[in-house]
Design a protein around this motif. Structure first.
Motif, PDB file in Angstrom:
ATOM      1  N   ALA A 251      11.879   8.731  -0.630  1.00 46.25           N
ATOM      2  CA  ALA A 251      12.684   7.735  -1.333  1.00 46.25           C
ATOM      3  C   ALA A 251      12.819   6.433  -0.559  1.00 46.25           C
ATOM      4  O   ALA A 251      13.185   5.396  -1.146  1.00 46.25           O
ATOM      5  CB  ALA A 251      14.071   8.312  -1.633  1.00 46.25           C
ATOM      6  N   ARG A 252      12.535   6.437   0.748  1.00 48.98           N
ATOM      7  CA  ARG A 252      12.610   5.196   1.520  1.00 48.98           C
ATOM      8  C   ARG A 252      11.610   4.171   1.036  1.00 48.98           C
ATOM      9  O   ARG A 252      11.743   2.971   1.311  1.00 48.98           O
ATOM     10  CB  ARG A 252      12.341   5.480   3.004  1.00 48.98           C
ATOM     11  N   PHE A 253      10.572   4.620   0.304  1.00 53.24           N
ATOM     12  CA  PHE A 253       9.510   3.712  -0.109  1.00 53.24           C
ATOM     13  C   PHE A 253       9.832   2.955  -1.398  1.00 53.24           C
ATOM     14  O   PHE A 253       9.123   2.023  -1.754  1.00 53.24           O
ATOM     15  CB  PHE A 253       8.205   4.492  -0.306  1.00 53.24           C
ATOM     16  N   ALA A 254      10.888   3.351  -2.098  1.00 56.12           N
ATOM     17  CA  ALA A 254      11.190   2.752  -3.397  1.00 56.12           C
ATOM     18  C   ALA A 254      11.393   1.225  -3.354  1.00 56.12           C
ATOM     19  O   ALA A 254      10.947   0.526  -4.262  1.00 56.12           O
ATOM     20  CB  ALA A 254      12.414   3.431  -4.011  1.00 56.12           C
ATOM     21  N   PRO A 255      12.052   0.652  -2.314  1.00 56.22           N
ATOM     22  CA  PRO A 255      12.257  -0.810  -2.313  1.00 56.22           C
ATOM     23  C   PRO A 255      11.058  -1.618  -1.827  1.00 56.22           C
ATOM     24  O   PRO A 255      11.127  -2.847  -1.803  1.00 56.22           O
ATOM     25  CB  PRO A 255      13.436  -0.995  -1.330  1.00 56.22           C
ATOM     26  N   LEU A 256       9.971  -0.977  -1.418  1.00 58.49           N
ATOM     27  CA  LEU A 256       8.910  -1.704  -0.740  1.00 58.49           C
ATOM     28  C   LEU A 256       8.145  -2.653  -1.652  1.00 58.49           C
ATOM     29  O   LEU A 256       7.593  -3.657  -1.185  1.00 58.49           O
ATOM     30  CB  LEU A 256       7.941  -0.725  -0.067  1.00 58.49           C
ATOM     31  N   GLY A 257       8.094  -2.368  -2.949  1.00 55.69           N
ATOM     32  CA  GLY A 257       7.422  -3.287  -3.858  1.00 55.69           C
ATOM     33  C   GLY A 257       8.093  -4.646  -3.870  1.00 55.69           C
ATOM     34  O   GLY A 257       7.436  -5.694  -3.761  1.00 55.69           O
ATOM     35  N   GLU A 258       9.416  -4.652  -3.984  1.00 58.35           N
ATOM     36  CA  GLU A 258      10.159  -5.913  -3.973  1.00 58.35           C
ATOM     37  C   GLU A 258      10.000  -6.627  -2.645  1.00 58.35           C
ATOM     38  O   GLU A 258       9.918  -7.865  -2.591  1.00 58.35           O
ATOM     39  CB  GLU A 258      11.639  -5.647  -4.254  1.00 58.35           C
TER      40      GLU A 258
ATOM     41  N   GLN B 222       0.832  -1.204   0.000  1.00 54.59           N
ATOM     42  CA  GLN B 222       0.000   0.000   0.000  1.00 54.59           C
ATOM     43  C   GLN B 222       0.867   1.254   0.000  1.00 54.59           C
ATOM     44  O   GLN B 222       0.590   2.219  -0.718  1.00 54.59           O
ATOM     45  CB  GLN B 222      -0.920   0.001   1.217  1.00 54.59           C
ATOM     46  N   ILE B 223       1.912   1.253   0.827  1.00 52.72           N
ATOM     47  CA  ILE B 223       2.809   2.408   0.880  1.00 52.72           C
ATOM     48  C   ILE B 223       3.540   2.563  -0.451  1.00 52.72           C
ATOM     49  O   ILE B 223       3.684   3.678  -0.983  1.00 52.72           O
ATOM     50  CB  ILE B 223       3.807   2.256   2.041  1.00 52.72           C
ATOM     51  N   PHE B 224       4.000   1.437  -1.007  1.00 52.75           N
ATOM     52  CA  PHE B 224       4.699   1.489  -2.294  1.00 52.75           C
ATOM     53  C   PHE B 224       3.795   2.027  -3.394  1.00 52.75           C
ATOM     54  O   PHE B 224       4.227   2.819  -4.249  1.00 52.75           O
ATOM     55  CB  PHE B 224       5.210   0.104  -2.677  1.00 52.75           C
ATOM     56  N   ALA B 225       2.508   1.629  -3.386  1.00 51.42           N
ATOM     57  CA  ALA B 225       1.576   2.113  -4.400  1.00 51.42           C
ATOM     58  C   ALA B 225       1.428   3.622  -4.307  1.00 51.42           C
ATOM     59  O   ALA B 225       1.378   4.321  -5.335  1.00 51.42           O
ATOM     60  CB  ALA B 225       0.226   1.419  -4.245  1.00 51.42           C
ATOM     61  N   ARG B 226       1.348   4.167  -3.087  1.00 52.82           N
ATOM     62  CA  ARG B 226       1.277   5.616  -2.918  1.00 52.82           C
ATOM     63  C   ARG B 226       2.522   6.290  -3.503  1.00 52.82           C
ATOM     64  O   ARG B 226       2.443   7.344  -4.138  1.00 52.82           O
ATOM     65  CB  ARG B 226       1.122   5.982  -1.442  1.00 52.82           C
ATOM     66  N   TYR B 227       3.672   5.650  -3.304  1.00 48.65           N
ATOM     67  CA  TYR B 227       4.929   6.194  -3.830  1.00 48.65           C
ATOM     68  C   TYR B 227       4.937   6.170  -5.360  1.00 48.65           C
ATOM     69  O   TYR B 227       5.279   7.156  -6.010  1.00 48.65           O
ATOM     70  CB  TYR B 227       6.095   5.376  -3.272  1.00 48.65           C
ATOM     71  N   ARG B 228       4.525   5.040  -5.941  1.00 46.49           N
ATOM     72  CA  ARG B 228       4.548   4.905  -7.404  1.00 46.49           C
ATOM     73  C   ARG B 228       3.551   5.844  -8.077  1.00 46.49           C
ATOM     74  O   ARG B 228       3.758   6.288  -9.200  1.00 46.49           O
ATOM     75  CB  ARG B 228       4.251   3.453  -7.798  1.00 46.49           C
ATOM     76  N   LEU B 229       2.453   6.144  -7.368  1.00 47.57           N
ATOM     77  CA  LEU B 229       1.443   7.038  -7.923  1.00 47.57           C
ATOM     78  C   LEU B 229       1.781   8.513  -7.687  1.00 47.57           C
ATOM     79  O   LEU B 229       1.010   9.392  -8.045  1.00 47.57           O
ATOM     80  CB  LEU B 229       0.077   6.719  -7.319  1.00 47.57           C
ATOM     81  N   GLY B 230       2.923   8.775  -7.044  1.00 52.16           N
ATOM     82  CA  GLY B 230       3.364  10.135  -6.836  1.00 52.16           C
ATOM     83  C   GLY B 230       2.683  10.857  -5.693  1.00 52.16           C
ATOM     84  O   GLY B 230       2.776  12.083  -5.581  1.00 52.16           O
TER      85      GLY B 230
END
Length: 372
Positions: free
Chosen positions: A338-345, A325-333
């Motif tokens: 930047a700490r959220f970038a690795p969360l998808g993996e 969920q946090i990663f999706a918020r990051y990817r959607l801008g």
């Protein structure tokens, strides 16, 4: 909540000081005209600040920026929960002020007392280096505090209405499965997630649904109980100064807490990709193993933990949902952190690890059939 190390407020997460002064003036102790604000850098959810009003210090919590799920990040609920828990559990901090007017800071917020101590995240801090048994003592403190949390009399504290304990476990699966699917849909076509046959997320959900246990008991459930949500005495890691981050606390099956705690305790990387040198298989000497942690909790609480695999699989899946969920918020801008970038993996790894645990369980004699 409180952290031992603060930093300047991150760009884009500043607080309007004049509005904050107006909300605090006459309602808390201290010189609000001399107000200063710093930010606690840990955590991926609610925003947490150190607010100084002259010689008085407070911790301010508010919801994260951007859209949030309905019912999530409810500051009024968290405030009122702590009002009732803190008299019954010394580790729960005392709250001071609730401001429900979202016009002040952009969302409701509350202030609580600041407690000082040591927070252990991914490695042993310097103040414990001279204590050879510090890893064991903090491990035991973690297990004991979890058992003590689950021993709070929810009726005497007026907390039974905090949640709906009957059917809690089944609702956990249904709720987290729905959140996962919604986050997955937001990322559809992005290439961030492997195909379903490789990810095995639907199989994990199917196994959880097919094996839901009856609740072992009805107690407080912290829902994010882990070592870096404890604040410890800098000179004695067996003493707990505070238990932090109560935003998801409810009433339900205490073994759901235990399963998530074991998830954090054994994963090789914490959310954000930081190596976990505490509790994980490659941990330093002296920390309790998974088995010793389970035994300590069982002895302190008197609970049967023989069916813990289901709860650990749920723990892995829940953490996967949270980080996705946090990663999706990051990817959607919706956030630039930047700490959220690795969360998808990491979400992918957690789901696949949940499936590996299911596979070991079924190979040990618990039949399970599902289609890809």
């Amino acid at each position: 909540m409180t952290r031992p190390d603060t930093a300047p407020v991150r760009q884009g997460e500043e607080l309007p000081l004049d509005a904050l002064r107006g909300a605090m003036r006459g309602r808390v102790a201290g010189d609000v005209d001399a107000l200063t604000v710093e930010q606690f850098p840990g955590g991926f959810s609610n925003l947490t600040y150190l607010v100084r009003a002259g010689d008085q210090e407070y911790v301010l919590r508010r919801a994260p920026l951007g859209p949030v799920a309905k019912g999530a990040h409810d500051m009024a609920r968290e405030f009122r929960l702590l009002e009732k828990v803190s008299p019954a559990l010394p580790a729960a901090p005392r709250v001071v002020l609730l401001v429900e007017d979202a016009g002040v800071l952009g969302s409701p917020f509350y202030l609580m007392e600041r407690r000082r101590g040591t927070i252990v995240r991914t490695s042993l801090p310097a103040e414990y280096a001279a204590l050879p048994d510090a890893p064991r003592r903090m491990s035991e403190a973690l297990a004991d505090t979890l058992a003590d949390l689950h021993a709070v009399d929810i009726d005497a504290a007026g907390l039974r209405d905090l949640g709906k304990p009957e059917g809690f476990n089944r609702r956990q699966v249904e709720g987290w499965a729905g959140r996962w699917r919604r986050a997955r849909e937001l990322l559809q076509g992005s290439g961030d997630l492997p195909p379903p046959a490789e990810l095995r997320d639907d199989l994990v959900i199917a196994w959880l649904e097919a094996n839901v246990p009856a609740e072992s008991a009805h107690t407080l459930v912290h829902n994010d109980f882990k070592l870096d949500n404890l604040m410890l005495d800098p000179h004695d890691p067996s003493k707990v100064r505070a238990l932090l981050d109560w935003e998801m606390t409810t009433v339900g099956d205490p073994l759901v807490d235990l399963g998530l705690t074991l998830t954090y305790w054994t994963i090789p990387q914490q959310p954000g990709g930081v190596p976990n040198r505490i509790g994980a298989p490659a941990a330093g000497q002296g920390f309790l193993t998974r088995e010793a942690f389970l035994s300590r909790y069982a002895q302190r609480s008197g609970r049967d933990v023989s069916n813990i695999t289901w709860y650990e699989v749920l723990g892995h899946f829940k953490l996967a949902v949270i980080v996705l969920q946090i990663f999706a918020r990051y990817r959607l801008g919706q956030t630039q952190d930047a700490r959220f970038a690795p969360l998808g993996e990491q979400a992918v790894w957690l789901v696949q690890e949940a499936w590996r645990r299911i596979s070991r369980e079924t190979q040990a004699g618990a039949p399970f059939e599902a289609t890809e």
